[in-house]
Design a protein around this motif. Structure first.
Motif, PDB file in Angstrom:
ATOM      1  N   LEU A  18       0.833  -1.204   0.000  1.00 45.89           N
ATOM      2  CA  LEU A  18       0.000   0.000   0.000  1.00 45.89           C
ATOM      3  C   LEU A  18       0.866   1.251   0.000  1.00 45.89           C
ATOM      4  O   LEU A  18       0.548   2.231  -0.695  1.00 45.89           O
ATOM      5  CB  LEU A  18      -0.949   0.001   1.201  1.00 45.89           C
ATOM      6  CG  LEU A  18      -2.048  -1.053   1.178  1.00 45.89           C
ATOM      7  CD1 LEU A  18      -2.860  -0.995   2.469  1.00 45.89           C
ATOM      8  CD2 LEU A  18      -2.950  -0.903  -0.038  1.00 45.89           C
ATOM      9  N   ASN A  19       1.940   1.251   0.764  1.00 44.65           N
ATOM     10  CA  ASN A  19       2.835   2.402   0.807  1.00 44.65           C
ATOM     11  C   ASN A  19       3.498   2.673  -0.536  1.00 44.65           C
ATOM     12  O   ASN A  19       3.833   3.817  -0.843  1.00 44.65           O
ATOM     13  CB  ASN A  19       3.899   2.231   1.893  1.00 44.65           C
ATOM     14  CG  ASN A  19       3.324   2.386   3.278  1.00 44.65           C
ATOM     15  OD1 ASN A  19       2.349   3.102   3.483  1.00 44.65           O
ATOM     16  ND2 ASN A  19       3.923   1.705   4.239  1.00 44.65           N
ATOM     17  N   MET A  20       3.683   1.638  -1.360  1.00 48.00           N
ATOM     18  CA  MET A  20       4.307   1.795  -2.675  1.00 48.00           C
ATOM     19  C   MET A  20       3.285   2.070  -3.780  1.00 48.00           C
ATOM     20  O   MET A  20       3.662   2.397  -4.900  1.00 48.00           O
ATOM     21  CB  MET A  20       5.116   0.547  -3.029  1.00 48.00           C
ATOM     22  CG  MET A  20       6.338   0.366  -2.157  1.00 48.00           C
ATOM     23  SD  MET A  20       7.438  -0.965  -2.695  1.00 48.00           S
ATOM     24  CE  MET A  20       6.370  -2.390  -2.712  1.00 48.00           C
ATOM     25  N   THR A  21       2.005   1.936  -3.487  1.00 49.60           N
ATOM     26  CA  THR A  21       0.967   2.119  -4.501  1.00 49.60           C
ATOM     27  C   THR A  21       0.919   3.565  -4.957  1.00 49.60           C
ATOM     28  O   THR A  21       0.918   4.484  -4.147  1.00 49.60           O
ATOM     29  CB  THR A  21      -0.411   1.698  -3.933  1.00 49.60           C
ATOM     30  OG1 THR A  21      -0.353   0.320  -3.571  1.00 49.60           O
ATOM     31  CG2 THR A  21      -1.511   1.904  -4.946  1.00 49.60           C
ATOM     32  N   ARG A  22       0.880   3.754  -6.268  1.00 46.99           N
ATOM     33  CA  ARG A  22       0.853   5.104  -6.824  1.00 46.99           C
ATOM     34  C   ARG A  22      -0.526   5.509  -7.308  1.00 46.99           C
ATOM     35  O   ARG A  22      -1.013   6.571  -6.974  1.00 46.99           O
ATOM     36  CB  ARG A  22       1.850   5.211  -7.962  1.00 46.99           C
ATOM     37  CG  ARG A  22       3.276   5.097  -7.486  1.00 46.99           C
ATOM     38  CD  ARG A  22       4.221   5.462  -8.591  1.00 46.99           C
ATOM     39  NE  ARG A  22       5.584   5.355  -8.095  1.00 46.99           N
ATOM     40  CZ  ARG A  22       6.568   4.846  -8.770  1.00 46.99           C
ATOM     41  NH1 ARG A  22       6.374   4.405  -9.978  1.00 46.99           N
ATOM     42  NH2 ARG A  22       7.771   4.785  -8.244  1.00 46.99           N
ATOM     43  N   ALA A  37     -10.734  -5.942   4.875  1.00 50.55           N
ATOM     44  CA  ALA A  37     -11.519  -5.005   4.067  1.00 50.55           C
ATOM     45  C   ALA A  37     -11.603  -3.641   4.734  1.00 50.55           C
ATOM     46  O   ALA A  37     -11.447  -2.606   4.071  1.00 50.55           O
ATOM     47  CB  ALA A  37     -12.917  -5.573   3.828  1.00 50.55           C
ATOM     48  N   ASN A  38     -11.831  -3.614   6.026  1.00 50.64           N
ATOM     49  CA  ASN A  38     -11.920  -2.335   6.723  1.00 50.64           C
ATOM     50  C   ASN A  38     -10.570  -1.633   6.802  1.00 50.64           C
ATOM     51  O   ASN A  38     -10.509  -0.403   6.708  1.00 50.64           O
ATOM     52  CB  ASN A  38     -12.530  -2.514   8.110  1.00 50.64           C
ATOM     53  CG  ASN A  38     -14.037  -2.558   8.018  1.00 50.64           C
ATOM     54  OD1 ASN A  38     -14.662  -1.598   7.603  1.00 50.64           O
ATOM     55  ND2 ASN A  38     -14.606  -3.684   8.376  1.00 50.64           N
ATOM     56  N   TYR A  39      -9.505  -2.381   6.974  1.00 47.80           N
ATOM     57  CA  TYR A  39      -8.168  -1.791   6.958  1.00 47.80           C
ATOM     58  C   TYR A  39      -7.918  -1.107   5.619  1.00 47.80           C
ATOM     59  O   TYR A  39      -7.453   0.039   5.556  1.00 47.80           O
ATOM     60  CB  TYR A  39      -7.119  -2.878   7.216  1.00 47.80           C
ATOM     61  CG  TYR A  39      -5.704  -2.349   7.206  1.00 47.80           C
ATOM     62  CD1 TYR A  39      -5.168  -1.769   8.349  1.00 47.80           C
ATOM     63  CD2 TYR A  39      -4.918  -2.429   6.066  1.00 47.80           C
ATOM     64  CE1 TYR A  39      -3.865  -1.275   8.350  1.00 47.80           C
ATOM     65  CE2 TYR A  39      -3.627  -1.940   6.060  1.00 47.80           C
ATOM     66  CZ  TYR A  39      -3.109  -1.362   7.200  1.00 47.80           C
ATOM     67  OH  TYR A  39      -1.829  -0.875   7.194  1.00 47.80           O
ATOM     68  N   LEU A  40      -8.249  -1.806   4.534  1.00 46.30           N
ATOM     69  CA  LEU A  40      -8.045  -1.260   3.205  1.00 46.30           C
ATOM     70  C   LEU A  40      -8.963  -0.057   2.956  1.00 46.30           C
ATOM     71  O   LEU A  40      -8.533   0.951   2.394  1.00 46.30           O
ATOM     72  CB  LEU A  40      -8.276  -2.346   2.156  1.00 46.30           C
ATOM     73  CG  LEU A  40      -8.059  -1.957   0.708  1.00 46.30           C
ATOM     74  CD1 LEU A  40      -6.664  -1.369   0.494  1.00 46.30           C
ATOM     75  CD2 LEU A  40      -8.275  -3.165  -0.190  1.00 46.30           C
ATOM     76  N   ALA A  41     -10.221  -0.138   3.388  1.00 43.90           N
ATOM     77  CA  ALA A  41     -11.154   0.986   3.229  1.00 43.90           C
ATOM     78  C   ALA A  41     -10.657   2.210   3.990  1.00 43.90           C
ATOM     79  O   ALA A  41     -10.695   3.334   3.467  1.00 43.90           O
ATOM     80  CB  ALA A  41     -12.547   0.583   3.703  1.00 43.90           C
ATOM     81  N   ASP A  42     -10.173   2.008   5.202  1.00 40.04           N
ATOM     82  CA  ASP A  42      -9.623   3.125   5.984  1.00 40.04           C
ATOM     83  C   ASP A  42      -8.419   3.729   5.281  1.00 40.04           C
ATOM     84  O   ASP A  42      -8.252   4.954   5.251  1.00 40.04           O
ATOM     85  CB  ASP A  42      -9.230   2.661   7.393  1.00 40.04           C
ATOM     86  CG  ASP A  42     -10.416   2.375   8.284  1.00 40.04           C
ATOM     87  OD1 ASP A  42     -11.544   2.803   7.947  1.00 40.04           O
ATOM     88  OD2 ASP A  42     -10.222   1.718   9.319  1.00 40.04           O
ATOM     89  N   TRP A  43      -7.569   2.876   4.717  1.00 40.96           N
ATOM     90  CA  TRP A  43      -6.398   3.376   4.001  1.00 40.96           C
ATOM     91  C   TRP A  43      -6.830   4.196   2.785  1.00 40.96           C
ATOM     92  O   TRP A  43      -6.286   5.282   2.530  1.00 40.96           O
ATOM     93  CB  TRP A  43      -5.494   2.226   3.585  1.00 40.96           C
ATOM     94  CG  TRP A  43      -4.287   2.695   2.839  1.00 40.96           C
ATOM     95  CD1 TRP A  43      -3.133   3.185   3.375  1.00 40.96           C
ATOM     96  CD2 TRP A  43      -4.125   2.747   1.427  1.00 40.96           C
ATOM     97  NE1 TRP A  43      -2.263   3.538   2.369  1.00 40.96           N
ATOM     98  CE2 TRP A  43      -2.841   3.281   1.165  1.00 40.96           C
ATOM     99  CE3 TRP A  43      -4.933   2.393   0.354  1.00 40.96           C
ATOM    100  CZ2 TRP A  43      -2.357   3.465  -0.126  1.00 40.96           C
ATOM    101  CZ3 TRP A  43      -4.458   2.578  -0.938  1.00 40.96           C
ATOM    102  CH2 TRP A  43      -3.184   3.109  -1.161  1.00 40.96           C
ATOM    103  N   LEU A  44      -7.808   3.690   2.026  1.00 37.86           N
ATOM    104  CA  LEU A  44      -8.299   4.435   0.856  1.00 37.86           C
ATOM    105  C   LEU A  44      -8.860   5.792   1.267  1.00 37.86           C
ATOM    106  O   LEU A  44      -8.654   6.796   0.583  1.00 37.86           O
ATOM    107  CB  LEU A  44      -9.365   3.628   0.112  1.00 37.86           C
ATOM    108  CG  LEU A  44      -8.868   2.424  -0.681  1.00 37.86           C
ATOM    109  CD1 LEU A  44     -10.044   1.568  -1.136  1.00 37.86           C
ATOM    110  CD2 LEU A  44      -8.032   2.878  -1.875  1.00 37.86           C
TER     111      LEU A  44
END
Length: 91
Positions: A18-22, A37-44
């Motif tokens: 996720l940190n490398m995603t552009r 899913a919630n971790y990813l949603a929070d990150w988004l």
């Protein structure tokens, strides 16, 4: 684009990716738990990057009932802007 199989140290590896995603993130997984899913949603929601996120998973009633897949988690991802697709025979 790289394709990585994440089978060990999933949380650490996911965070690194996720940190490398552009700009694009595509996740193909038969199961997406509520926690993931919630971790990813929070990150988004919190990233300042303009990320297009695509989730491809399997929609199987039994797996949702058993908690292997999470409707609530997928809903959180959808609300965060992720595109979600079902592939019934994903294995």
């Amino acid at each position: 684009m790289t394709i990585d199989l994440m089978d060990q140290n999933f949380g650490v590896k996911l965070n690194e990716e996720l940190n490398m995603t552009r700009d694009n993130l595509c996740i193909v997984s038969t199961f997406i738990s509520y926690t993931t899913a919630n971790y990813l949603a929070d990150w988004l929601d919190s990233t300042d990057k303009d990320i297009h996120c695509t989730i491809i998973t399997r929609f199987n009633r039994e797996e949702f009932l058993q908690g292997a897949n999470s409707l609530e988690g997928l809903e959180a991802l959808f609300k965060s802007g992720a595109s979600i697709y079902a592939l019934q025979h994903l294995h």
